[in-house]
Motif scaffolding. Structure first.
Motif, PDB file in Angstrom:
ATOM      1  N   ALA A  42     -32.837  50.378  44.281  1.00  0.00           N
ATOM      2  CA  ALA A  42     -34.009  49.855  44.804  1.00  0.00           C
ATOM      3  C   ALA A  42     -34.354  48.592  44.229  1.00  0.00           C
ATOM      4  CB  ALA A  42     -35.353  50.851  44.625  1.00  0.00           C
TER       5      ALA A  42
ATOM      6  N   PRO B  83     -47.437  51.436  51.596  1.00  0.00           N
ATOM      7  CA  PRO B  83     -46.134  52.445  51.808  1.00  0.00           C
ATOM      8  C   PRO B  83     -45.558  52.885  50.760  1.00  0.00           C
ATOM      9  CG  PRO B  83     -46.097  50.409  53.130  1.00  0.00           C
ATOM     10  CD  PRO B  83     -47.436  50.312  52.355  1.00  0.00           C
TER      11      PRO B  83
ATOM     12  N   GLN C  64     -47.508  56.115  49.714  1.00  0.00           N
ATOM     13  CA  GLN C  64     -46.628  57.305  50.458  1.00  0.00           C
ATOM     14  C   GLN C  64     -45.382  57.519  50.171  1.00  0.00           C
ATOM     15  OE1 GLN C  64     -48.171  57.227  54.570  1.00  0.00           O
ATOM     16  NE2 GLN C  64     -49.085  55.546  54.198  1.00  0.00           N
ATOM     17  N   SER C  65     -44.586  56.748  49.828  1.00  0.00           N
ATOM     18  CA  SER C  65     -42.968  57.020  49.558  1.00  0.00           C
ATOM     19  C   SER C  65     -42.850  57.984  48.455  1.00  0.00           C
ATOM     20  CB  SER C  65     -42.187  55.825  49.604  1.00  0.00           C
ATOM     21  OG  SER C  65     -42.210  55.163  48.286  1.00  0.00           O
TER      22      SER C  65
ATOM     23  N   SER D 216     -50.196  60.595  49.296  1.00  0.00           N
ATOM     24  CA  SER D 216     -50.343  60.023  50.630  1.00  0.00           C
ATOM     25  C   SER D 216     -51.768  60.240  51.118  1.00  0.00           C
ATOM     26  CB  SER D 216     -49.546  60.942  51.608  1.00  0.00           C
ATOM     27  OG  SER D 216     -49.564  62.335  51.193  1.00  0.00           O
ATOM     28  N   GLN D 217     -52.767  60.760  50.241  1.00  0.00           N
ATOM     29  CA  GLN D 217     -53.857  60.895  50.686  1.00  0.00           C
ATOM     30  C   GLN D 217     -54.644  59.366  50.517  1.00  0.00           C
ATOM     31  OE1 GLN D 217     -56.349  63.382  51.196  1.00  0.00           O
ATOM     32  NE2 GLN D 217     -54.740  64.857  51.130  1.00  0.00           N
TER      33      GLN D 217
ATOM     34  N   TYR E   4     -54.212  56.802  52.913  1.00  0.00           N
ATOM     35  CA  TYR E   4     -53.464  55.600  53.082  1.00  0.00           C
ATOM     36  C   TYR E   4     -54.253  54.357  53.678  1.00  0.00           C
ATOM     37  CZ  TYR E   4     -52.800  57.992  57.513  1.00  0.00           C
ATOM     38  OH  TYR E   4     -52.981  58.374  58.747  1.00  0.00           O
TER      39      TYR E   4
ATOM     40  N   ASN F 134     -53.555  50.893  52.476  1.00  0.00           N
ATOM     41  CA  ASN F 134     -53.214  49.994  53.206  1.00  0.00           C
ATOM     42  C   ASN F 134     -54.108  48.412  53.535  1.00  0.00           C
ATOM     43  OD1 ASN F 134     -50.717  51.058  54.059  1.00  0.00           O
ATOM     44  ND2 ASN F 134     -51.677  51.910  55.813  1.00  0.00           N
TER      45      ASN F 134
ATOM     46  N   ALA G 249     -47.335  55.665  63.180  1.00  0.00           N
ATOM     47  CA  ALA G 249     -48.414  54.703  63.372  1.00  0.00           C
ATOM     48  C   ALA G 249     -49.686  55.496  62.856  1.00  0.00           C
ATOM     49  CB  ALA G 249     -48.239  54.177  64.875  1.00  0.00           C
TER      50      ALA G 249
ATOM     51  N   GLN H 119     -39.949  63.030  55.230  1.00  0.00           N
ATOM     52  CA  GLN H 119     -41.140  62.156  54.409  1.00  0.00           C
ATOM     53  C   GLN H 119     -41.797  61.131  55.359  1.00  0.00           C
ATOM     54  OE1 GLN H 119     -40.099  60.680  50.663  1.00  0.00           O
ATOM     55  NE2 GLN H 119     -42.318  60.526  50.422  1.00  0.00           N
TER      56      GLN H 119
ATOM     57  N   ILE I 151     -44.434  58.025  56.495  1.00  0.00           N
ATOM     58  CA  ILE I 151     -45.488  57.071  55.873  1.00  0.00           C
ATOM     59  C   ILE I 151     -46.367  56.766  57.335  1.00  0.00           C
ATOM     60  CG2 ILE I 151     -45.493  54.739  55.402  1.00  0.00           C
ATOM     61  CD1 ILE I 151     -43.419  55.149  53.272  1.00  0.00           C
ATOM     62  N   PHE I 152     -47.337  56.637  57.208  1.00  0.00           N
ATOM     63  CA  PHE I 152     -48.482  56.189  58.278  1.00  0.00           C
ATOM     64  C   PHE I 152     -48.562  54.806  58.033  1.00  0.00           C
ATOM     65  CE2 PHE I 152     -49.466  60.638  58.542  1.00  0.00           C
ATOM     66  CZ  PHE I 152     -49.199  61.091  59.973  1.00  0.00           C
ATOM     67  N   THR I 153     -48.449  53.801  59.004  1.00  0.00           N
ATOM     68  CA  THR I 153     -48.669  52.485  58.833  1.00  0.00           C
ATOM     69  C   THR I 153     -50.202  52.153  59.238  1.00  0.00           C
ATOM     70  OG1 THR I 153     -48.110  51.855  61.154  1.00  0.00           O
ATOM     71  CG2 THR I 153     -46.420  51.782  59.234  1.00  0.00           C
TER      72      THR I 153
ATOM     73  N   ALA J 177     -42.512  50.025  55.315  1.00  0.00           N
ATOM     74  CA  ALA J 177     -42.342  51.492  55.290  1.00  0.00           C
ATOM     75  C   ALA J 177     -40.892  51.960  55.218  1.00  0.00           C
ATOM     76  CB  ALA J 177     -43.413  51.907  56.259  1.00  0.00           C
TER      77      ALA J 177
ATOM     78  N   ASN K 177     -38.228  50.486  54.374  1.00  0.00           N
ATOM     79  CA  ASN K 177     -37.763  50.088  53.007  1.00  0.00           C
ATOM     80  C   ASN K 177     -38.041  51.135  51.864  1.00  0.00           C
ATOM     81  OD1 ASN K 177     -35.745  47.867  53.157  1.00  0.00           O
ATOM     82  ND2 ASN K 177     -37.491  46.558  53.794  1.00  0.00           N
ATOM     83  N   ALA K 178     -39.347  51.382  51.803  1.00  0.00           N
ATOM     84  CA  ALA K 178     -39.797  52.267  50.890  1.00  0.00           C
ATOM     85  C   ALA K 178     -39.136  53.573  50.992  1.00  0.00           C
ATOM     86  CB  ALA K 178     -41.576  52.286  50.909  1.00  0.00           C
TER      87      ALA K 178
ATOM     88  N   ASP L  42     -35.779  53.679  49.823  1.00  0.00           N
ATOM     89  CA  ASP L  42     -36.074  53.567  48.250  1.00  0.00           C
ATOM     90  C   ASP L  42     -36.219  55.168  47.941  1.00  0.00           C
ATOM     91  OD1 ASP L  42     -35.258  51.115  48.129  1.00  0.00           O
ATOM     92  OD2 ASP L  42     -37.484  50.373  47.940  1.00  0.00           O
ATOM     93  N   ALA L  43     -37.000  55.672  48.455  1.00  0.00           N
ATOM     94  CA  ALA L  43     -37.339  57.007  48.078  1.00  0.00           C
ATOM     95  C   ALA L  43     -36.392  58.131  48.293  1.00  0.00           C
ATOM     96  CB  ALA L  43     -38.639  57.666  48.774  1.00  0.00           C
TER      97      ALA L  43
ATOM     98  N   ILE M  88     -43.403  65.736  53.781  1.00  0.00           N
ATOM     99  CA  ILE M  88     -44.007  65.217  52.750  1.00  0.00           C
ATOM    100  C   ILE M  88     -45.023  64.099  53.155  1.00  0.00           C
ATOM    101  CG2 ILE M  88     -43.645  64.070  50.529  1.00  0.00           C
ATOM    102  CD1 ILE M  88     -40.912  64.867  50.618  1.00  0.00           C
ATOM    103  N   GLY M  89     -46.196  64.169  53.121  1.00  0.00           N
ATOM    104  CA  GLY M  89     -47.185  63.320  53.551  1.00  0.00           C
ATOM    105  C   GLY M  89     -48.568  63.882  54.000  1.00  0.00           C
ATOM    106  N   SER M  90     -49.471  63.221  54.313  1.00  0.00           N
ATOM    107  CA  SER M  90     -50.729  63.422  54.590  1.00  0.00           C
ATOM    108  C   SER M  90     -51.351  62.819  55.705  1.00  0.00           C
ATOM    109  CB  SER M  90     -51.696  63.307  53.238  1.00  0.00           C
ATOM    110  OG  SER M  90     -52.901  63.358  53.708  1.00  0.00           O
ATOM    111  N   ILE M  91     -52.326  63.390  56.649  1.00  0.00           N
ATOM    112  CA  ILE M  91     -52.713  62.824  57.743  1.00  0.00           C
ATOM    113  C   ILE M  91     -54.078  62.047  57.358  1.00  0.00           C
ATOM    114  CG2 ILE M  91     -51.837  64.446  59.235  1.00  0.00           C
ATOM    115  CD1 ILE M  91     -54.523  65.870  59.654  1.00  0.00           C
TER     116      ILE M  91
END
Lengths: 305, 371
Positions: free
Chosen positions: A137, A259, A262-263, A267-268, A270, A274, B172, B199, B201-203, B215, B217-218, B221-222, B367-370
């Motif tokens: 990374a 990002p 979240q990675s 994730s809460q 975001y 952002n 998105a 996993q 990622i939301f933008t 996102a 790239n992240a 990396d993860a 893995i993630g959250s809305i």
């Protein structure tokens, strides 16, 4: 949060700072030069988008991305000359013209950019400066584009030249006091047109970075307002080219935060993360409002009058 | 002045003839459009070559163009504002469109509803499941393809392609359609590899190229080694994945050309199935159905031809999954929990069950959250 997650976030922010900041550096430097001469060019978003399109198109046709970068710069000169000349007419407001130029630049870019959305053009190669690192990374974060280095060099040269050369003095004097410049036999209109054109050149190159390096493709949603943010960064950097770099790096790093969090599983919220770059900018702007910041603004700017 | 008077007087003199002359072109226009057959007008929110949502529609319209007696009118980059009404009205009044296709979510209310009331002789169809019989005009309707079925197939292929057991998803916004695609990728992958995690990622918006690249790239990396996405233009995500040397699955349209080394397959719409059906029915003078939905069983979605990133095992498993979906094999095999541990689906649901349309959770394994 584990140490590993923290490292991931920090590396992502470092990488983000380097990857995302370059267009901000170029546009902010261009705007600094223009504003130092006493004009505001809000239209640099247009230069950025047109530069991105022209760079991609030229790189596609000639196979040389560097030729694309140069062409992007000249597309910026074209828009800059237009802005500079129109604003030199009597009773023309530079901010209004800037907004018009922004729409014009974007419109021209979209119009001529249609055929270049699908094809793939040669990109600018990045320099793998992270070869020594064992962490993949970190290696990725240290893939540095030559334009990033060029941007930093230009900032240093501009900072030195504004303070120490005759040209720099002329630009600053025109920006600070038009009567003084006239008394010295300098034509302020000429200085401002040239400063706007040179600023446009830099902003165009910023656009070339977007389409030829990161994210590295041409489409109509490419910029999403980065040219406008860069103009705000100039105030935040108090018209100092070196601080422009700092501001751009900070902004890039803050942009990578969303990002990256979240990675690593945070994730809460975001939407909040952002928005980090904008929140950060607001905070620093508020914090920076003091007597000093007002004094740093060139005296001839229409917003300072 | 003199010419003005003459013309005014001459109009007065030949009033009846004038009116007749004015009325004359009308039947000609009608006749001309009837001879042209069916006129379809499509409005897109973005550029029609965005490697994504708009391109998928434009490709379908392109196929229709070669059909006899069908005229296609398109307008791109129309924002979800009053501009939609203007575009659509000009298609109706100037081009004589019989059917207006609105392809962006925000076109529906109030714009298409108002237009449908204003032009009862013109048919309006909108590409999202929003129309309901008791609330909306009868000449308006919805059509939609369940793309999550093709994402399920992506998941199957991706599940057999990942060595780190982590699939990255750049999304998105957390709306039901997007969540359903994420969950379907997970279920597809888990159907062949129970250890897979997805996993996400939301933008935060449909088109943010720089953040999408960040996102992607992240996620790499993860530790994700297969990336897929649900954003308007997947170009950036697929190209970033290819640049980082990981595999990728596409979305909306074919992105195979963007990733010559790592592209596995992708989820694509087959809007042409619906559009040709509409054109066909209009030509025969039949009434269009108000709601058309579908997926694999009625040829409304497909997967992109396998790329260099697809291994023979992945291809075999994906083909089997497609065959299963065509027979109606369910994706959501219950009971299923969300990633907070709550039971969200207590039994197995059919792929078109309305319960799934309101999905507002990420399944266990994502893995993630809305929020």
């Amino acid at each position: 949060m584990t140490a590993e997650a923290l490292t991931t976030i920090l590396i992502a922010m470092l990488g983000g700072a380097i990857r995302v900041s370059t267009p901000f550096i170029f546009v902010a430097l261009g705007e600094t030069l223009t504003e130092k001469s006493g004009r505001i060019n809000l239209g640099l978003e247009g230069n950025l988008v047109l530069g991105a399109m022209v760079a991609y198109a030229i790189s596609f046709h000639t196979g040389s991305p560097w030729l694309g970068v140069l062409a992007a710069g000249f597309s910026g000169v074209f828009l800059g000359l237009m802005h500079g000349s129109i604003c030199s007419l009597k009773k023309v407001n530079d901010i209004a013209v800037g907004i018009a130029m922004m729409s014009f630049g974007i419109g021209v870019a979209f119009f001529f950019g249609k055929p270049y959305i699908q094809p793939s053009a040669p990109r600018l190669e990045s320099l793998p400066l992270g070869g020594w690192a064992s962490n993949p990374a970190l290696q990725q974060a240290l893939e540095i584009n030559p334009l990033f280095i060029v941007g930093i060099l230009i900032a240093i040269v501009m900072w030195w030249a504004l303070a120490n050369t005759r040209v720099g003095l002329v630009v600053r004097m025109t920006g600070d006091s038009e009567p003084a410049a006239r008394a010295m036999g300098i034509n302020p209109i000429k200085v401002r047109i040239l400063a706007t054109a040179a600023g446009g050149f830099l902003a165009g190159i910023g656009g070339a970075f977007l389409s030829l390096s990161y994210p590295g493709s041409w489409n109509e949603g490419l910029s999403s307002g980065q040219g406008l943010m860069a103009v705000a960064l100039v105030i935040f950097a108090r018209w100092n080219p070196l601080r422009c770099i700092l501001a751009a790096l900070l902004f890039g790093a803050a942009g990578a935060l969303g990002p990256a969090l979240q990675s690593v599983g945070i994730s809460q919220g975001y939407y909040f993360f952002n928005a980090a770059p904008y929140i950060l900018t607001l905070f620093i702007m508020v914090a920076a409002t003091g007597s000093n910041s007002a004094r740093a603004a060139p005296g001839e700017l229409s917003i300072a009058k | 002045m003199a010419t003005k008077q003459i013309s005014r007087r001459s109009i007065l003199k030949t009033g009846a003839a004038g009116i007749a002359a004015m009325a004359l072109p009308m039947p000609f226009i009608k006749a001309a459009s009837a001879a042209d057959g069916v006129v379809l007008g499509a409005v897109y929110v973005g550029p029609r070559d965005d490697f994504g949502w708009n391109q998928a529609h434009a490709v379908a319209m392109e196929i229709l163009k070669s059909t006899d007696n069908v005229t296609v009118i398109e307008e791109e980059n129309v924002p979800e504002t009053d501009s939609v009404s203007k575009s659509m009205e000009s298609m109706i009044n100037l081009d004589g469109a019989n059917l207006i296709l609105g392809t962006s979510f925000g076109y529906f209310e109030p714009f298409m509803i108002d237009l449908a009331n204003k032009y009862p002789d013109v048919q309006f169809r909108h590409a999202a499941p929003l129309w309901s019989e008791d609330k909306h005009p009868a000449n308006l309707g919805s059509y939609f393809c369940y793309l999550n079925q093709a994402h399920y197939v992506d998941g199957v292929a991706a599940g057999l392609s990942t060595t780190t057991n982590k699939i990255g998803f750049v999304a998105a916004k957390p709306i039901p359609t997007v969540l359903s695609n994420i969950n379907s990728v997970l279920l597809g992958a888990r159907s062949v590899n129970p250890n897979v995690e997805v996993q996400v990622i939301f933008t935060g918006d449909w088109s943010l190229p720089v953040r999408e690249a960040e996102a992607a790239n992240a996620l790499v990396d993860a530790g994700c080694d297969v990336l897929t996405c649900h954003v308007d233009g997947p170009k950036v995500v697929i190209e970033t994945a290819e640049g980082r040397g990981v595999k990728s699955c596409g979305h909306n349209a074919s992105q195979a050309a963007l990733a010559p080394k790592g592209f596995i397959t992708g989820a694509e719409y087959k809007w042409e199935t619906i559009y040709s059906m509409y054109a066909d029915m209009l030509a025969k003078g039949e009434t269009l159905p108000n709601v058309v939905v579908g997926g694999y069983h009625n040829d409304m979605v497909k997967n992109t031809a396998y790329g260099a990133g697809a291994t023979p095992e992945a291809i075999a498993a994906a083909d089997a999954a497609i065959a299963g979906l065509k027979e109606g094999k369910p994706i959501y095999v219950g009971p299923l929990k969300d990633n907070q541990g709550n039971l969200v689906l207590d039994k197995t649901f059919d792929n078109y069950d309305p319960v799934l349309d309101g999905m507002n959770y990420l399944l266990e394994g994502v893995i993630g959250s809305i929020t």
